[in-house]
Design an enzyme around this catalytic site. Sequence first.
Site, PDB file in Angstrom:
ATOM      1  N   HIS A 130     -61.119 -26.654  36.773  1.00 38.04           N
ATOM      2  CA  HIS A 130     -59.951 -25.777  36.700  1.00 38.04           C
ATOM      3  C   HIS A 130     -59.035 -26.077  37.891  1.00 38.04           C
ATOM      4  O   HIS A 130     -59.491 -26.129  39.036  1.00 38.04           O
ATOM      5  CB  HIS A 130     -60.416 -24.319  36.725  1.00 38.04           C
ATOM      6  N   ASN A 181     -51.512 -23.595  39.344  1.00 40.03           N
ATOM      7  CA  ASN A 181     -52.631 -23.001  38.613  1.00 40.03           C
ATOM      8  C   ASN A 181     -52.080 -22.367  37.332  1.00 40.03           C
ATOM      9  O   ASN A 181     -51.407 -21.338  37.383  1.00 40.03           O
ATOM     10  CB  ASN A 181     -53.296 -21.950  39.505  1.00 40.03           C
ATOM     11  N   CYS A 206     -59.157 -17.523  34.189  1.00 42.33           N
ATOM     12  CA  CYS A 206     -59.015 -18.981  34.370  1.00 42.33           C
ATOM     13  C   CYS A 206     -60.179 -19.757  33.769  1.00 42.33           C
ATOM     14  O   CYS A 206     -60.087 -20.977  33.602  1.00 42.33           O
ATOM     15  CB  CYS A 206     -58.875 -19.318  35.846  1.00 42.33           C
TER      16      CYS A 206
HETATM   17  N1  ACO Z   1     -46.683 -19.503  53.077  1.00 45.56           N
HETATM   18  C1  ACO Z   1     -46.898 -19.269  54.385  1.00 45.56           C
HETATM   19  N2  ACO Z   1     -47.869 -18.458  54.844  1.00 45.56           N
HETATM   20  C2  ACO Z   1     -48.635 -17.849  53.928  1.00 45.56           C
HETATM   21  C3  ACO Z   1     -48.477 -18.037  52.543  1.00 45.56           C
HETATM   22  C4  ACO Z   1     -47.440 -18.899  52.133  1.00 45.56           C
HETATM   23  N3  ACO Z   1     -47.180 -19.165  50.832  1.00 45.56           N
HETATM   24  N4  ACO Z   1     -49.407 -17.318  51.902  1.00 45.56           N
HETATM   25  C5  ACO Z   1     -50.133 -16.692  52.830  1.00 45.56           C
HETATM   26  N5  ACO Z   1     -49.670 -17.005  54.064  1.00 45.56           N
HETATM   27  C6  ACO Z   1     -50.138 -16.542  55.358  1.00 45.56           C
HETATM   28  C7  ACO Z   1     -50.953 -15.295  55.285  1.00 45.56           C
HETATM   29  O1  ACO Z   1     -50.114 -14.170  55.232  1.00 45.56           O
HETATM   30  C8  ACO Z   1     -51.744 -15.370  56.576  1.00 45.56           C
HETATM   31  O2  ACO Z   1     -50.914 -14.914  57.602  1.00 45.56           O
HETATM   32  P1  ACO Z   1     -51.532 -14.013  58.793  1.00 45.56           P
HETATM   33  O3  ACO Z   1     -52.609 -14.880  59.410  1.00 45.56           O
HETATM   34  O4  ACO Z   1     -50.348 -13.773  59.655  1.00 45.56           O
HETATM   35  O5  ACO Z   1     -52.069 -12.797  58.125  1.00 45.56           O
HETATM   36  C9  ACO Z   1     -51.938 -16.859  56.793  1.00 45.56           C
HETATM   37  O6  ACO Z   1     -51.018 -17.524  55.909  1.00 45.56           O
HETATM   38  C10 ACO Z   1     -53.339 -17.339  56.476  1.00 45.56           C
HETATM   39  O7  ACO Z   1     -53.717 -16.746  55.253  1.00 45.56           O
HETATM   40  P2  ACO Z   1     -55.091 -17.059  54.618  1.00 45.56           P
HETATM   41  O8  ACO Z   1     -55.202 -16.299  53.332  1.00 45.56           O
HETATM   42  O9  ACO Z   1     -56.156 -16.886  55.630  1.00 45.56           O
HETATM   43  O10 ACO Z   1     -54.930 -18.619  54.319  1.00 45.56           O
HETATM   44  P3  ACO Z   1     -55.971 -19.590  53.701  1.00 45.56           P
HETATM   45  O11 ACO Z   1     -56.100 -20.756  54.565  1.00 45.56           O
HETATM   46  O12 ACO Z   1     -57.190 -18.867  53.252  1.00 45.56           O
HETATM   47  O13 ACO Z   1     -55.211 -20.088  52.384  1.00 45.56           O
HETATM   48  C11 ACO Z   1     -55.127 -19.636  50.018  1.00 45.56           C
HETATM   49  C12 ACO Z   1     -54.755 -19.164  51.417  1.00 45.56           C
HETATM   50  C13 ACO Z   1     -54.404 -20.936  49.744  1.00 45.56           C
HETATM   51  C14 ACO Z   1     -54.664 -18.582  49.023  1.00 45.56           C
HETATM   52  C15 ACO Z   1     -56.661 -19.826  49.965  1.00 45.56           C
HETATM   53  O14 ACO Z   1     -57.317 -18.699  50.420  1.00 45.56           O
HETATM   54  C16 ACO Z   1     -57.114 -20.171  48.600  1.00 45.56           C
HETATM   55  O15 ACO Z   1     -56.902 -21.265  48.133  1.00 45.56           O
HETATM   56  N6  ACO Z   1     -57.780 -19.225  47.918  1.00 45.56           N
HETATM   57  C17 ACO Z   1     -58.114 -19.387  46.532  1.00 45.56           C
HETATM   58  C18 ACO Z   1     -57.093 -18.679  45.768  1.00 45.56           C
HETATM   59  C19 ACO Z   1     -56.867 -19.217  44.406  1.00 45.56           C
HETATM   60  O16 ACO Z   1     -56.977 -20.387  44.113  1.00 45.56           O
HETATM   61  N7  ACO Z   1     -56.486 -18.313  43.561  1.00 45.56           N
HETATM   62  C20 ACO Z   1     -56.119 -18.673  42.261  1.00 45.56           C
HETATM   63  C21 ACO Z   1     -56.610 -17.703  41.301  1.00 45.56           C
HETATM   64  S1  ACO Z   1     -58.301 -17.795  41.093  1.00 45.56           S
HETATM   65  C22 ACO Z   1     -58.659 -19.139  40.311  1.00 45.56           C
HETATM   66  O17 ACO Z   1     -57.893 -19.657  39.581  1.00 45.56           O
HETATM   67  C23 ACO Z   1     -59.943 -19.715  40.636  1.00 45.56           C
END
Ligand code: ACO
Length: 331
Positions: free
Chosen positions: A250, A280, A110
Amino acid sequence: MTAVLDGIGVAVPDRVVTNDDFAARLDTTDDWIRTRTGIGERRIADPAVATSDLAFAAAQDALKHAGSESPSAVLVATTTPDHPMPGVAPLVAARLGWDAVPAFDVQAACAGFIYGLAAAAGLIATGVSERVLVIGADVMSRITNQDDRATAVLFGDGAGAVTLRAGEAEEPGAIGPFDLGSDGTQVGHLMVEAGGTRVPGPSPEEPARFLSMNGRDVYRHAVRRMTDSSSRLLERAGLEVDDVDRFVAHQANLRILMAVADRLGIPEERRVSNVDRFGNTSAASIPLALADAALRPGERILLTAFGSGFTWGSTLMTWPDLGFVDNDHRR
Ligand code: ACO
């Protein structure tokens, strides 16, 4: 010589996939996705469309609006090349009818577009090339398990391209300086494990061919690295945060880019985001955001990105007068 931007173009697939489309077949909701990521919809390429198709279309769009001379090099930032070999750049150069120009890919996930700009600036500074076409293009849906709610909802497909020419550091459009970095010790947080030489040849069904991610760790590192890189860059350039007119991070997700901007002290009205419409798009996200931002000539822009590796990078530029203020003329 300094790299000066004089053209920009974009290409995204026609097919829109909304959060409700995911909610209809996976255990997720529009509200969960919007609240956690700020994403409302994304574009997804049809199976016949490869990265070079989007890259080529974005390049044509950029060249239409740039000066008439042909670029003398092509760089494509991508994590999702058409083939393991060769890169996408020679394919795009050939489709543009340029059969003898330098053409190579930059793989920095990215952060690839910022790395691509830095590589292009190097080609220009060393006199290797007078004009460089830099493209960020990814079909992330091809390496994302569309049945995994934790990753599928985050990514979209697209491409953005800019044309750069040799110029002076004081000119509108001038790009630089740069801050680039990486930390390969964190590889396990965000990767596609199979398909290379370490774990070759997975069958299409094997999970290892898809992107895996520790969302929370990625979030934490992304915020820290983009904030630190941006601060270092401003210091190197002798500028204050108040000197930045627009902030283009980004477009990983809205919470990440708001957290970075908050830490840097950049006011809301200066933050650029189109993640709600495109998700993204990896290496394409910065040029897609630039093309959408209705930037005004003379505005100073801070660009920063973070991706798998981990890799990160930041740069500064002033927006040139391209003869249009936003992307609408292309739609
Ligand atoms: N819908 C519903 N529930 C979901 C989803 C979804 N799409 N995805 C995950 N969950 C659930 C998980 O399974 C988890 O359930 P559990 O508690 O029963 O295990 C719960 O939601 C909480 O999951 P977390 O991962 O703790 O949620 P968080 O608040 O951290 O949000 C997210 C997740 C949005 C992915 C966050 O961690 C984030 O933004 N991370 C950065 C990831 C990113 O941007 N990646 C892109 C690639 S890297 C880059 O480009 C920089």
